[in-house]
Motif scaffolding. Structure first.
Motif, PDB file in Angstrom:
ATOM      1  N   PRO A   1      36.454 -39.879  39.568  1.00 14.72           N
ATOM      2  CA  PRO A   1      37.076 -40.915  38.771  1.00 14.72           C
ATOM      3  C   PRO A   1      36.649 -42.294  39.227  1.00 14.72           C
ATOM      4  O   PRO A   1      36.404 -42.527  40.407  1.00 14.72           O
ATOM      5  N   PRO A   2      36.498 -43.254  38.278  1.00 10.15           N
ATOM      6  CA  PRO A   2      36.088 -44.591  38.671  1.00 10.15           C
ATOM      7  C   PRO A   2      37.127 -45.229  39.563  1.00 10.15           C
ATOM      8  O   PRO A   2      38.324 -45.005  39.431  1.00 10.15           O
ATOM      9  N   SER A   3      36.648 -46.025  40.497  1.00  9.11           N
ATOM     10  CA  SER A   3      37.549 -46.699  41.407  1.00  9.11           C
ATOM     11  C   SER A   3      36.895 -47.966  41.910  1.00  9.11           C
ATOM     12  O   SER A   3      35.729 -48.226  41.642  1.00  9.11           O
ATOM     13  N   LYS A   4      37.638 -48.713  42.664  1.00  4.64           N
ATOM     14  CA  LYS A   4      37.115 -49.926  43.233  1.00  4.64           C
ATOM     15  C   LYS A   4      36.155 -49.590  44.359  1.00  4.64           C
ATOM     16  O   LYS A   4      36.055 -48.478  44.825  1.00  4.64           O
ATOM     17  N   GLU A   5      35.410 -50.622  44.806  1.00  4.96           N
ATOM     18  CA  GLU A   5      34.508 -50.429  45.922  1.00  4.96           C
ATOM     19  C   GLU A   5      35.292 -49.950  47.145  1.00  4.96           C
ATOM     20  O   GLU A   5      36.436 -50.352  47.361  1.00  4.96           O
ATOM     21  N   PRO A   6      34.699 -49.075  47.954  1.00  2.00           N
ATOM     22  CA  PRO A   6      35.424 -48.544  49.090  1.00  2.00           C
ATOM     23  C   PRO A   6      35.915 -49.641  50.024  1.00  2.00           C
ATOM     24  O   PRO A   6      35.187 -50.565  50.346  1.00  2.00           O
ATOM     25  N   ARG A   7      37.170 -49.523  50.448  1.00  2.00           N
ATOM     26  CA  ARG A   7      37.735 -50.439  51.429  1.00  2.00           C
ATOM     27  C   ARG A   7      38.211 -49.615  52.621  1.00  2.00           C
ATOM     28  O   ARG A   7      39.066 -48.755  52.486  1.00  2.00           O
ATOM     29  N   MET A   8      37.642 -49.889  53.759  1.00  2.00           N
ATOM     30  CA  MET A   8      38.029 -49.154  54.946  1.00  2.00           C
ATOM     31  C   MET A   8      39.238 -49.827  55.578  1.00  2.00           C
ATOM     32  O   MET A   8      39.343 -51.058  55.595  1.00  2.00           O
ATOM     33  N   PRO A   9      40.178 -49.047  56.091  1.00  2.00           N
ATOM     34  CA  PRO A   9      41.328 -49.653  56.774  1.00  2.00           C
ATOM     35  C   PRO A   9      40.881 -50.363  58.037  1.00  2.00           C
ATOM     36  O   PRO A   9      39.817 -50.100  58.587  1.00  2.00           O
ATOM     37  N   SER A  10      41.697 -51.290  58.494  1.00  2.00           N
ATOM     38  CA  SER A  10      41.382 -52.035  59.703  1.00  2.00           C
ATOM     39  C   SER A  10      41.401 -51.096  60.898  1.00  2.00           C
ATOM     40  O   SER A  10      42.389 -50.418  61.165  1.00  2.00           O
TER      41      SER A  10
ATOM     42  N   GLN B   1      36.492 -42.523  49.591  1.00  2.00           N
ATOM     43  CA  GLN B   1      36.230 -43.922  49.280  1.00  2.00           C
ATOM     44  C   GLN B   1      37.138 -44.884  50.048  1.00  2.00           C
ATOM     45  O   GLN B   1      36.732 -46.023  50.305  1.00  2.00           O
ATOM     46  N   THR B   2      38.325 -44.466  50.416  1.00  2.00           N
ATOM     47  CA  THR B   2      39.314 -45.411  50.936  1.00  2.00           C
ATOM     48  C   THR B   2      39.737 -45.153  52.372  1.00  2.00           C
ATOM     49  O   THR B   2      40.321 -46.035  52.993  1.00  2.00           O
ATOM     50  N   GLU B   3      39.491 -43.978  52.927  1.00  2.00           N
ATOM     51  CA  GLU B   3      39.948 -43.637  54.270  1.00  2.00           C
ATOM     52  C   GLU B   3      38.754 -43.417  55.192  1.00  2.00           C
ATOM     53  O   GLU B   3      37.670 -43.065  54.744  1.00  2.00           O
ATOM     54  N   ARG B   4      38.993 -43.630  56.473  1.00  3.37           N
ATOM     55  CA  ARG B   4      37.933 -43.360  57.441  1.00  3.37           C
ATOM     56  C   ARG B   4      37.988 -41.892  57.841  1.00  3.37           C
ATOM     57  O   ARG B   4      39.018 -41.404  58.319  1.00  3.37           O
ATOM     58  N   LEU B   5      36.867 -41.196  57.683  1.00  2.00           N
ATOM     59  CA  LEU B   5      36.770 -39.766  57.987  1.00  2.00           C
ATOM     60  C   LEU B   5      35.639 -39.569  58.992  1.00  2.00           C
ATOM     61  O   LEU B   5      34.469 -39.520  58.606  1.00  2.00           O
ATOM     62  N   PRO B   6      35.946 -39.443  60.271  1.00  2.00           N
ATOM     63  CA  PRO B   6      34.877 -39.310  61.267  1.00  2.00           C
ATOM     64  C   PRO B   6      34.033 -38.052  61.100  1.00  2.00           C
ATOM     65  O   PRO B   6      32.866 -38.041  61.473  1.00  2.00           O
ATOM     66  N   TYR B   7      34.614 -36.998  60.547  1.00  2.00           N
ATOM     67  CA  TYR B   7      33.840 -35.768  60.381  1.00  2.00           C
ATOM     68  C   TYR B   7      34.399 -34.976  59.204  1.00  2.00           C
ATOM     69  O   TYR B   7      35.585 -35.097  58.846  1.00  2.00           O
ATOM     70  N   THR B   8      33.537 -34.168  58.605  1.00  2.00           N
ATOM     71  CA  THR B   8      33.889 -33.271  57.505  1.00  2.00           C
ATOM     72  C   THR B   8      33.172 -31.942  57.738  1.00  2.00           C
ATOM     73  O   THR B   8      32.279 -31.842  58.581  1.00  2.00           O
ATOM     74  N   ALA B   9      33.553 -30.929  56.972  1.00  2.00           N
ATOM     75  CA  ALA B   9      32.916 -29.617  57.072  1.00  2.00           C
ATOM     76  C   ALA B   9      32.481 -29.160  55.686  1.00  2.00           C
ATOM     77  O   ALA B   9      33.152 -29.446  54.684  1.00  2.00           O
ATOM     78  N   ILE B  10      31.357 -28.475  55.631  1.00  2.00           N
ATOM     79  CA  ILE B  10      30.828 -27.928  54.376  1.00  2.00           C
ATOM     80  C   ILE B  10      30.804 -26.408  54.483  1.00  2.00           C
ATOM     81  O   ILE B  10      30.282 -25.853  55.460  1.00  2.00           O
ATOM     82  N   LEU B  11      31.367 -25.742  53.477  1.00  2.00           N
ATOM     83  CA  LEU B  11      31.347 -24.281  53.385  1.00  2.00           C
ATOM     84  C   LEU B  11      30.411 -23.902  52.250  1.00  2.00           C
ATOM     85  O   LEU B  11      30.541 -24.409  51.133  1.00  2.00           O
ATOM     86  N   THR B  12      29.470 -22.998  52.520  1.00  4.39           N
ATOM     87  CA  THR B  12      28.466 -22.605  51.540  1.00  4.39           C
ATOM     88  C   THR B  12      28.415 -21.082  51.448  1.00  4.39           C
ATOM     89  O   THR B  12      28.372 -20.397  52.483  1.00  4.39           O
ATOM     90  N   ASP B  13      28.407 -20.556  50.212  1.00  4.74           N
ATOM     91  CA  ASP B  13      28.286 -19.098  50.058  1.00  4.74           C
ATOM     92  C   ASP B  13      26.865 -18.752  49.634  1.00  4.74           C
ATOM     93  O   ASP B  13      26.007 -19.624  49.467  1.00  4.74           O
ATOM     94  N   ASP B  14      26.590 -17.454  49.483  1.00  5.52           N
ATOM     95  CA  ASP B  14      25.226 -17.026  49.197  1.00  5.52           C
ATOM     96  C   ASP B  14      24.806 -17.265  47.758  1.00  5.52           C
ATOM     97  O   ASP B  14      23.652 -17.019  47.404  1.00  5.52           O
ATOM     98  N   THR B  15      25.727 -17.736  46.896  1.00 10.68           N
ATOM     99  CA  THR B  15      25.352 -18.080  45.515  1.00 10.68           C
ATOM    100  C   THR B  15      25.068 -19.564  45.353  1.00 10.68           C
ATOM    101  O   THR B  15      24.722 -20.004  44.261  1.00 10.68           O
ATOM    102  N   GLY B  16      25.214 -20.342  46.421  1.00  6.36           N
ATOM    103  CA  GLY B  16      24.923 -21.766  46.353  1.00  6.36           C
ATOM    104  C   GLY B  16      26.123 -22.665  46.157  1.00  6.36           C
ATOM    105  O   GLY B  16      25.970 -23.887  46.064  1.00  6.36           O
TER     106      GLY B  16
END
Length: 576
Positions: free
Chosen positions: A178-187, A314-329
């Protein structure tokens, strides 16, 4: 994760470069060597981001269509612009480092060279040149305005278009979030260290912030070792050893202007592994670390989400994320839900193989997962994945239907010109224009039918005519499968032929590109005709095979079919 070079990806890169150029110092007094090194690091990241995206597409040329190839040219030009700006900043660094060096020379204690303003002035000039180069690059990344249609008909009208009253929708990028404003990181502090416990790795630390290098230095001094994904880890065998290590890290980090936060959550990589183990089928996991706050925004162009997940990135600081991938892509994104102690957010990346001119379909909404891995996997398997497959089926159906309709409209337009002997604006057509008209129409049809070759197989696999009101369609679907297999073989032969043509030495005689293309079009014509003749059967069977959305699982009403094509393409011959 999809890495298509689309206009949205170019726009995203342009925004990041524009923001960086705006932050450059505009006066000699504002030049700071620490900030300069950070600017160089960010610009190097953008250059790596650009080249990796281009490399991913260059390695699979058979999936890169003409609009994306245009975008790749502009992406390569952007890489040159970024590299030029990077060279200017490194030159500025040499001058700033010279001033830094002079400050420690005892022989210059009373010399005007100790704080020579000329050094900062030159560095500021290099900054200004780099900013100008980046803004030129940003301008080139923006879409060019569509040229006005020419008034002289013959040469322009050779490229036929469908009638104005039934013109195709413009090729636009599908809105993935969804459209949103430019990302703003918290202080936040400029350098932070987040600590989490891992059952296999011990204490896992993630350095993040605009000056994350300060935090990394503190981690290395204490004995943490860098992992392949960019996080740090320290193996500890006893609780007291863990407490001592944390206390030492806090003291060391304070000297390097970094804060330390101990999370009460488990390491995200362990959580992702346990969720994957409870999902049906084989799944792989990978943790991505976003040291600098802007790096997490690299995920935005590739998300396929209409919920909370895209907004959080877009709005929160996320130091790390994880990606899960199956054999169908299928690729899913998982991270800790901001503002909550135990929940997680999960959403999807956009699937590969879609051009962005198809009718818009709503992306699947991200969901909130509980902390218990088995319950989280159950929510993914029973709620999110069924919704994902429902939306994916709808998008494939819309893509194939749109391609078949555009082929029919192209045929109608070309047939009208041929029969009347006049172009659409009424100007007479010279018989010598017919070969060009036929060739351009064949190119258009070939490009559109590639969407059918890409997405129709998955739809055909789901068709079960015996369970519908039209069991007699089974024979027709078998013919379409056979035609599709022929078309897939022709596409593979064409890609191999292109490789041969590129590698043939210029000194040796070789067939021309035009000859190879004419042979390709002649072979593909019966395949296209077969699909145009029976497209209505395919579309109604593929629509009937759409998986139920999980919200409709208890609704036993008969599902309405998506609207059929306005006029069946099979109503007239598509033979040229």
């Amino acid at each position: 994760m999809s890495t298509s070079a689309t206009q949205a990806a170019l726009n995203y890169l342009g925004r990041r470069l524009d923001e960086l150029a705006d932050a450059f110092p505009t006066s000699p007094a504002a030049v700071d060597v620490v900030t300069l090194t950070d600017d160089i690091g960010i610009l190097a990241h953008h250059l790596q981001y650009t080249t990796e995206r281009a490399q991913d597409r260059f390695t699979v040329p058979e999936t890169v269509y003409l609009p994306e190839r245009d975008a790749l040219v502009r992406l390569a030009e952007a890489a040159a612009g970024i590299a030029g700006a990077l060279d200017l900043l490194t030159e500025a660094l040499t001058y700033a480092a010279t001033g830094f060096h002079r400050e420690a020379l005892p022989d210059l204690a009373a010399s005007p060279l100790r704080n020579d303003p000329e050094v900062r002035t030159i560095a500021a000039e290099k900054y200004a040149e780099a900013a100008a180069r980046l803004r030129e690059t940003v301008t080139a990344l923006r879409p060019a305005p569509a040229p006005a249609p020419p008034s002289t008909p013959p040469s322009a009208a050779l490229r036929t278009q469908p009638p104005a009253h039934a013109g195709p929708q413009p090729r636009q990028r599908l809105q993935r979030c969804p459209p949103s404003k430019e990302p703003r990181m918290p202080s936040n502090p400029p350098a932070e260290i987040t600590l989490v416990l891992s059952a296999s790795a011990g204490i896992v630390a993630v350095a993040h912030g605009e000056q994350y290098q300060w935090a990394e230095t503190a981690l290395k001094l204490v004995g943490f070792h860098r992992r392949d994904n960019g996080a740090f880890a320290l193996a500890v065998k006893h609780p007291q050893a863990a407490r001592d290590a944390v206390h030492q890290l806090i003291r060391t980090a304070r000297r390097h202007q970094a804060t330390v936060t101990a999370s009460n959550r488990r390491y995200l990589g362990d959580v992702a592994d346990e969720i994957a183990a409870h999902l049906p089928g084989p799944w792989r996991t990978k943790v991505g670390v976003h040291n600098h706050p802007v790096w997490q925004h690299d995920l935005l162009p590739w998300l396929w989400d209409a919920g909370e997940l895209a907004h959080a990135i877009q709005t929160e600081r996320l130091p790390y994320t994880a990606i899960l991938t199956d054999d169908t892509g299928i690729e899913l994104l998982l991270f800790e839900r901001p503002g909550h102690q135990h929940d997680y957010l999960l959403g999807a990346f956009a699937p590969n193989g879609f051009d962005e001119h198809v009718a818009k379909t709503s992306p699947p909404s991200s969901i909130v997962l509980p902390a218990a891995p088995e319950q989280a996997a159950n929510a993914i398997a029973n709620r999110f994945l069924p919704a994902y497959h429902h939306v994916l089926h709808t998008r494939r159906w819309a893509t194939v239907a749109f391609a078949l309709e555009r082929i029919r409209e192209e045929y109608d337009a070309r047939q009208a010109i041929t029969e009347s002997g006049r172009f659409r604006d009424g100007s007479p057509m010279n018989p010598g224009h017919i070969p060009d008209l036929e060739g351009q129409s064949a190119d258009f049809t070939w490009q559109e039918f590639r969407d059918v070759l890409t997405h129709a197989p998955a739809l055909l696999d789901q068709c079960r005519p015996a369970t519908t009101a039209w069991p007699e369609d089974a024979a027709t679907l078998d013919r379409l499968r056979e035609a599709l297999a022929q078309g897939t073989g022709i596409l593979a032969d064409w890609n191999a032929r292109l490789d041969d043509l590129r590698q043939t030495p210029a000194a040796l005689p070789a067939e021309t590109y035009g000859d190879a293309k004419a042979e390709r079009d002649a072979r593909m014509l019966p395949v296209i005709e077969a699909w145009m003749a029976d497209c209505e059967v395919f579309l109604r069977q593929a629509s009937a095979a759409a998986p139920l959305h999980p919200l409709a699982a208890h609704n036993h009403a008969v599902r309405a079919l998506p609207p059929a094509l306005p006029t069946p393409p099979c109503a007239r011959s598509a033979r040229r």
